[in-house]
Design an enzyme around this catalytic site. Structure first.
Site, PDB file in Angstrom:
ATOM      1  CB  THR A 115    -102.433  59.211  13.975  1.00 45.30           C
ATOM      2  OG1 THR A 115    -101.662  58.895  15.135  1.00 45.30           O
ATOM      3  CG2 THR A 115    -101.860  60.462  13.340  1.00 45.30           C
TER       4      THR A 115
ATOM      5  CB  SER B  40    -104.066  52.203  18.926  1.00 43.89           C
ATOM      6  OG  SER B  40    -102.706  52.402  18.602  1.00 43.89           O
ATOM      7  CB  SER B  41    -100.802  53.532  23.533  1.00 41.24           C
ATOM      8  OG  SER B  41    -101.382  54.771  23.905  1.00 41.24           O
TER       9      SER B  41
ATOM     10  CB  THR C 273     -99.600  53.335  13.912  1.00 41.00           C
ATOM     11  OG1 THR C 273     -99.073  54.394  14.715  1.00 41.00           O
ATOM     12  CG2 THR C 273    -100.210  53.901  12.638  1.00 41.00           C
ATOM     13  CG  ASP C 274     -98.659  53.823  19.497  1.00 37.69           C
ATOM     14  OD1 ASP C 274     -97.901  54.052  18.540  1.00 37.69           O
ATOM     15  OD2 ASP C 274     -98.783  54.600  20.464  1.00 37.69           O
TER      16      ASP C 274
END
EC number: 3.5.1.1
Length: 287
Positions: free
Chosen positions: A12, A51-52, A82-83
């Site tokens: 993000t 990041s997923s 952040t995931d």
């Protein structure tokens, strides 16, 4: 010698909205450094992912890049979505005792009040020994960290009073390791384990302090692969206390390893790294 390197992986912090309103990583590491007003800092791009989508191979690429940058820099900052940020940060904490910081953002770069650039500035200022995560002015140890909120500007929180990593490993490649995570729900059938027979190891996200359904417990006792049992409960330590076929105390007698303070994502990293390094996973998970 330039002292700090910023490595970008996307997330993000690097995102802007497209014509349809979707967020996609578009800013490079150099653009992040420039917009943060940082000087005397080098910039390097590894990938540009949500990041997923981070794979073990992507984590390997980050580890390799950090190793290379530390040859010429006194510290490295990794920007990350952040995931799965806590998983990559935990891997870096396993492999490095040098100053490494992982940071990111909850708001995109083109938000009217973006948070990523201040996070990046704080991360550069807070470089210290051992890997840690910097968000919203807070410095957080990587080990035992979880993402606990979908919207808060600092979404990260520790599972408890987590000790430092008991073991540091030389960097090992995680790519190619098959370590699935299976989530167990109340009364779950053994069929949730179907397809795991050929895995290198298995992480089971159980209930409470480390328990699964009776049927799943009986099936786990028959598997010969290394198994780590964690929990869906956000806080507290996984301790094997309960008997019965699905209780942690029973499963521990069959060789299942309690995850301690680690939750599923970090337990998966610990198990994969231990198996690739040829060490006992319990040594990495620790007390």
């Amino acid at each position: 010698m330039v002292h700090v390197s910023v490595i970008s992986t996307g997330g993000t912090i690097a995102c802007t909205r497209d014509a349809d309103g979707g967020l996609t990583p578009t800013l490079s590491a150099a653009e992040l450094v420039e917009r943060a007003g940082l000087h005397g800092v080098t910039a390097r791009d590894i990938t540009a992912l949500d990041s997923s989508a981070m794979t073990f191979a992507d984590i390997d690429a980050v580890v390799t890049a950090v190793h290379e940058e530390l040859e010429d820099h006194s510290g490295v900052v990794v920007t990350h979505g952040t995931d799965s940020l806590v998983d990559t940060a935990f891997a870096l904490d396993l492999f490095f005792e040098d100053p490494v910081v992982v940071t990111g953002a909850m708001r995109p770069a083109d938000h009217e009040e973006p948070d990523g650039f201040e996070n990046l500035r704080t991360a550069v200022r807070s470089l210290r020994s051992r890997t840690h995560v910097v968000f919203c002015g807070e410095v957080l140890p990587a080990r035992g960290l979880i993402k606990g909120h979908t919207e808060a500007l600092n979404p990260f929180v520790s599972t408890g009073d987590v000790p430092e990593n008991p073991v540091h490993l030389p960097p090992v490649s995680l790519a190619g390791m098959n370590v699935p995570i299976i989530t167990c729900y109340p009364g779950a059938p053994a069929s949730i384990l179907d397809g795991c027979e050929d895995a290198d190891g298995l992480v089971v996200e159980g209930l409470g302090a480390g328990n699964v359904s009776a049927e799943v417990g009986e099936a786990l006792a028959e598997l010969s692969m290394p198994i780590v049992l964690t929990t869906s409960v956000p806080f507290g330590k996984v301790n094997f206390s309960y008997g019965g076929p699905g209780g942690g105390n029973t499963l521990g007698k069959h060789g299942v390893i309690p995850s301690g303070w680690l939750r599923a994502g970090q337990a998966r990293i610990a198990l994969a790294a231990a198996l690739r390094a040829g060490v006992d996973p319990a040594e990495i998970i620790g007390a």
